[in-house]
Design a protein around this motif. Sequence first.
Motif, PDB file in Angstrom:
ATOM      1  N   GLY A 157       0.837  -1.198   0.000  1.00 12.53           N
ATOM      2  CA  GLY A 157       0.000   0.000   0.000  1.00 12.53           C
ATOM      3  C   GLY A 157       0.869   1.243   0.000  1.00 12.53           C
ATOM      4  O   GLY A 157       2.105   1.162  -0.067  1.00 12.53           O
ATOM      5  N   ALA A 158       0.211   2.391   0.090  1.00 12.14           N
ATOM      6  CA  ALA A 158       0.961   3.649   0.024  1.00 12.14           C
ATOM      7  C   ALA A 158       1.786   3.884   1.288  1.00 12.14           C
ATOM      8  O   ALA A 158       2.788   4.601   1.244  1.00 12.14           O
ATOM      9  CB  ALA A 158       0.019   4.823  -0.232  1.00 12.14           C
ATOM     10  N   THR A 159       1.387   3.290   2.400  1.00 12.17           N
ATOM     11  CA  THR A 159       2.218   3.409   3.602  1.00 12.17           C
ATOM     12  C   THR A 159       3.597   2.821   3.316  1.00 12.17           C
ATOM     13  O   THR A 159       4.633   3.452   3.555  1.00 12.17           O
ATOM     14  CB  THR A 159       1.573   2.650   4.786  1.00 12.17           C
ATOM     15  N   ALA A 160       3.590   1.595   2.780  1.00  9.59           N
ATOM     16  CA  ALA A 160       4.854   0.936   2.444  1.00  9.59           C
ATOM     17  C   ALA A 160       5.555   1.678   1.310  1.00  9.59           C
ATOM     18  O   ALA A 160       6.789   1.767   1.290  1.00  9.59           O
ATOM     19  CB  ALA A 160       4.601  -0.523   2.068  1.00  9.59           C
ATOM     20  N   ARG A 200      -0.045  16.845   5.487  1.00  3.74           N
ATOM     21  CA  ARG A 200       0.373  15.568   4.875  1.00  3.74           C
ATOM     22  C   ARG A 200      -0.415  14.436   5.526  1.00  3.74           C
ATOM     23  O   ARG A 200      -0.956  14.567   6.620  1.00  3.74           O
ATOM     24  CB  ARG A 200       1.876  15.333   5.042  1.00  3.74           C
ATOM     25  N   HIS A 201      -0.398  13.292   4.854  1.00  9.47           N
ATOM     26  CA  HIS A 201      -1.027  12.098   5.414  1.00  9.47           C
ATOM     27  C   HIS A 201      -0.140  11.546   6.527  1.00  9.47           C
ATOM     28  O   HIS A 201       1.095  11.604   6.442  1.00  9.47           O
ATOM     29  CB  HIS A 201      -1.189  11.053   4.303  1.00  9.47           C
ATOM     30  N   GLY A 202      -0.760  11.010   7.560  1.00  9.15           N
ATOM     31  CA  GLY A 202      -0.019  10.533   8.731  1.00  9.15           C
ATOM     32  C   GLY A 202       0.998   9.450   8.415  1.00  9.15           C
ATOM     33  O   GLY A 202       1.941   9.224   9.198  1.00  9.15           O
ATOM     34  N   THR A 203       0.838   8.771   7.288  1.00  7.82           N
ATOM     35  CA  THR A 203       1.773   7.680   6.980  1.00  7.82           C
ATOM     36  C   THR A 203       3.159   8.199   6.582  1.00  7.82           C
ATOM     37  O   THR A 203       4.125   7.443   6.613  1.00  7.82           O
ATOM     38  CB  THR A 203       1.222   6.783   5.850  1.00  7.82           C
ATOM     39  N   ILE A 204       3.238   9.481   6.226  1.00  6.21           N
ATOM     40  CA  ILE A 204       4.563  10.078   5.983  1.00  6.21           C
ATOM     41  C   ILE A 204       5.328  10.118   7.311  1.00  6.21           C
ATOM     42  O   ILE A 204       6.507   9.776   7.382  1.00  6.21           O
ATOM     43  CB  ILE A 204       4.416  11.510   5.403  1.00  6.21           C
ATOM     44  N   VAL A 276       6.801  12.441  -3.396  1.00  7.00           N
ATOM     45  CA  VAL A 276       5.390  12.796  -3.579  1.00  7.00           C
ATOM     46  C   VAL A 276       4.504  11.665  -3.097  1.00  7.00           C
ATOM     47  O   VAL A 276       4.592  10.536  -3.597  1.00  7.00           O
ATOM     48  CB  VAL A 276       5.077  13.087  -5.067  1.00  7.00           C
ATOM     49  N   ASP A 277       3.653  11.955  -2.101  1.00  2.00           N
ATOM     50  CA  ASP A 277       2.633  10.996  -1.682  1.00  2.00           C
ATOM     51  C   ASP A 277       1.406  11.225  -2.561  1.00  2.00           C
ATOM     52  O   ASP A 277       0.692  12.209  -2.411  1.00  2.00           O
ATOM     53  CB  ASP A 277       2.292  11.214  -0.201  1.00  2.00           C
ATOM     54  N   GLY A 278       1.192  10.284  -3.485  1.00  3.34           N
ATOM     55  CA  GLY A 278       0.043  10.393  -4.388  1.00  3.34           C
ATOM     56  C   GLY A 278      -0.814   9.151  -4.311  1.00  3.34           C
ATOM     57  O   GLY A 278      -1.192   8.585  -5.332  1.00  3.34           O
ATOM     58  N   ALA A 279      -1.143   8.737  -3.094  1.00  5.98           N
ATOM     59  CA  ALA A 279      -1.849   7.469  -2.883  1.00  5.98           C
ATOM     60  C   ALA A 279      -3.044   7.338  -3.817  1.00  5.98           C
ATOM     61  O   ALA A 279      -3.232   6.316  -4.470  1.00  5.98           O
ATOM     62  CB  ALA A 279      -2.282   7.348  -1.422  1.00  5.98           C
ATOM     63  N   PHE A 280      -3.861   8.392  -3.882  1.00  3.31           N
ATOM     64  CA  PHE A 280      -4.995   8.348  -4.815  1.00  3.31           C
ATOM     65  C   PHE A 280      -4.886   9.441  -5.880  1.00  3.31           C
ATOM     66  O   PHE A 280      -5.493   9.342  -6.939  1.00  3.31           O
ATOM     67  CB  PHE A 280      -6.332   8.437  -4.065  1.00  3.31           C
ATOM     68  N   SER A 305       2.069   5.469  -4.575  1.00  2.29           N
ATOM     69  CA  SER A 305       0.657   5.426  -4.924  1.00  2.29           C
ATOM     70  C   SER A 305       0.049   4.069  -4.589  1.00  2.29           C
ATOM     71  O   SER A 305       0.738   3.146  -4.170  1.00  2.29           O
ATOM     72  CB  SER A 305       0.444   5.728  -6.414  1.00  2.29           C
ATOM     73  N   ASP A 306      -1.248   4.009  -4.773  1.00  5.39           N
ATOM     74  CA  ASP A 306      -2.011   2.791  -4.542  1.00  5.39           C
ATOM     75  C   ASP A 306      -2.788   2.469  -5.808  1.00  5.39           C
ATOM     76  O   ASP A 306      -3.347   3.374  -6.438  1.00  5.39           O
ATOM     77  CB  ASP A 306      -3.058   3.019  -3.435  1.00  5.39           C
ATOM     78  N   ALA A 307      -2.864   1.194  -6.147  1.00  5.11           N
ATOM     79  CA  ALA A 307      -3.839   0.791  -7.171  1.00  5.11           C
ATOM     80  C   ALA A 307      -5.140   0.357  -6.507  1.00  5.11           C
ATOM     81  O   ALA A 307      -6.170   0.260  -7.170  1.00  5.11           O
ATOM     82  CB  ALA A 307      -3.278  -0.323  -8.047  1.00  5.11           C
ATOM     83  N   HIS A 308      -5.107   0.091  -5.189  1.00  4.33           N
ATOM     84  CA  HIS A 308      -6.342  -0.368  -4.528  1.00  4.33           C
ATOM     85  C   HIS A 308      -7.267   0.786  -4.128  1.00  4.33           C
ATOM     86  O   HIS A 308      -8.312   0.547  -3.535  1.00  4.33           O
ATOM     87  CB  HIS A 308      -6.055  -1.308  -3.346  1.00  4.33           C
ATOM     88  N   LYS A 309      -6.879   1.994  -4.467  1.00  3.97           N
ATOM     89  CA  LYS A 309      -7.801   3.123  -4.260  1.00  3.97           C
ATOM     90  C   LYS A 309      -8.418   3.476  -5.610  1.00  3.97           C
ATOM     91  O   LYS A 309      -9.306   2.789  -6.085  1.00  3.97           O
ATOM     92  CB  LYS A 309      -7.071   4.289  -3.609  1.00  3.97           C
ATOM     93  N   THR A 310      -7.891   4.517  -6.252  1.00  2.00           N
ATOM     94  CA  THR A 310      -8.511   5.021  -7.485  1.00  2.00           C
ATOM     95  C   THR A 310      -8.651   3.968  -8.586  1.00  2.00           C
ATOM     96  O   THR A 310      -9.626   3.965  -9.330  1.00  2.00           O
ATOM     97  CB  THR A 310      -7.676   6.210  -8.004  1.00  2.00           C
TER      98      THR A 310
HETATM   99  C1  LIG Z   1      -4.524   5.993   1.911  1.00  4.98           C
HETATM  100  C2  LIG Z   1      -3.417   6.941   1.929  1.00  4.98           C
HETATM  101  C3  LIG Z   1      -2.134   6.551   2.376  1.00  4.98           C
HETATM  102  C4  LIG Z   1      -1.870   5.199   2.962  1.00  4.98           C
HETATM  103  O1  LIG Z   1      -2.130   4.198   2.006  1.00  4.98           O
HETATM  104  P1  LIG Z   1      -2.377   2.670   2.409  1.00  4.98           P
HETATM  105  O2  LIG Z   1      -2.652   2.022   1.104  1.00  4.98           O
HETATM  106  O3  LIG Z   1      -3.556   2.683   3.339  1.00  4.98           O
HETATM  107  O4  LIG Z   1      -1.156   2.160   3.066  1.00  4.98           O
HETATM  108  C5  LIG Z   1      -1.104   7.474   2.277  1.00  4.98           C
HETATM  109  N1  LIG Z   1      -1.320   8.700   1.790  1.00  4.98           N
HETATM  110  C6  LIG Z   1      -2.537   9.125   1.357  1.00  4.98           C
HETATM  111  C7  LIG Z   1      -2.688  10.500   0.799  1.00  4.98           C
HETATM  112  C8  LIG Z   1      -3.622   8.243   1.410  1.00  4.98           C
HETATM  113  O5  LIG Z   1      -4.819   8.645   0.973  1.00  4.98           O
END
Ligand SMILES: *Cc1c(COP(=O)(O)O)cnc(C)c1O
Length: 474
Positions: A157-160, A200-204, A276-280, A305-310
């Motif tokens: 996921g985007a955290t990783a 920023r998102h907390g995962t940063i 760049v955090d571009g998860a979605f 980024s994530d493919a499991h979102k958008t």
């Molecule tokens: C969801 C999200 C994350 C974390 O992604 P995971 O897939 O849940 O690990 C990080 N940054 C942003 C902006 C998100 O929306």
Amino acid sequence: MDLHESAAASGGRDSSREHGPREYGVPLDAASARARAWLGGVFERPIPAQRSIDEVKTALGRTLPERGSDPAEVIERLADGAEPGLMASQSSRFYGWVMGGTFPVALAADWLVSSWDQNAGMRDATPGVVGAEELAGDWLLELLGLPPTADVGFVTGATAANFVGLSAARQHVLAALDWDVNRAGLAGAPAITVLVGSERHGTIDLAARYLGLGEPTAVASDREGRIIVEALAEALEKITGPTIVCLQAGNIHSGAFDDFARAVRIAHDAGAWVHVDGAFGLWAAASPRLRHLTAGFEGADSWASDAHKTLNVPYDCGIAIVANPDAMHTAFGMRASYLQNPDEAEPHDKVPELSRRAHGVPLWATLRWLGRDGVAALVDGLAESAAAIAAGLAELPGVTILNDVVYTQVSMAMADDEQTLELGRRLQQSGEVLASPSRWHDRAVLRFSVSNWATDAAEAARTVDAVRRALPGL
Ligand SMILES: *Cc1c(COP(=O)(O)O)cnc(C)c1O
């Protein structure tokens, strides 16, 4: 005698149990039937879970069985016990957190990934899945307009993926000062400053923590949650040591994008690494109509980024992209020899996992199925539905839309926090629409994150209607 009985007769150790390919048919047929039934009803069932964890445990059976049981029975029990406790997050009116649904082709490819059970960590051992993943990575770079020389790693996921980007960053900014963090660790190393926007998102923060970088330094953001570039410039001026700047494509409350063109330039002028955090939000770059939101982001050094979102691929499919493959391979490679020939870098030289499932294969299938114009249509459709929901909600009495709806996120509030929270509860109870209660700008908000491929104009209208019906008395 069925398997269960024969196992019981031999005291749980079934010497007659067949161990062979025929064993797969019965449980897979049971799972397929239950999956079809679930998916067939998931758009219309109540969205919130109807059973608590405690009730699920009771339904599944709390005691470890002394003896084995029939596999189809296990699958039936699992589905019967768990399904009432599932959230219909694949529903076209589910807007919670930022969670995508599941495209049929992506799910089918994911089933194959499980069936094949390949360890995708090594190129030569499993060319079938590595080939598909490498194509998916190349296509993604092309689709998003990122440097073709960048390298792509598949994670959960985007955290990783944020962790991968910041790992490469840490390695690189220290190496530039002749500090080999792999060998010498962080003790005594030049102190790294991680600059982030205040929204920023907390995962940063998590990624920085995992990497021993401590708490990031927050730079002020504007009303939409975009980093204020002048504030970033001021912060950079005060720093003399190695620096990592984290920018964001897609704020979870507003959907806003940082001003990459300016922010990347001043960060690079200051010698910083830009992540760049571009998860979605990264997917906006795949749409000719929305690409302007990401302008200049291609100049960064790493992207998550994530493919499991958008993209509506099932969990778990995270994507880590690094412009300088050396930095990535040095951070994650097991053997230095790969560095001499970057083309030989193994999938496990790009991510923290050694053994892993082929996360990238459902991504390949989805890109193959949608094509370039299909991805653009998907992203445009989500943004159009978000705009329609915002416009519809804005007409309702007492509702205020708090953000500039540029992408897929809509944050709304009522006149006071209690009313907003009550509206959220009523929607939850209706089972028809689920929006996330959250806090933004010091007030309670309801956030609609439009992330499901099936949320079209009709579903957007039905969503607004459900909110209208929940309002009386508020
Ligand atoms: C969801 C999200 C994350 C974390 O992604 P995971 O897939 O849940 O690990 C990080 N940054 C942003 C902006 C998100 O929306």
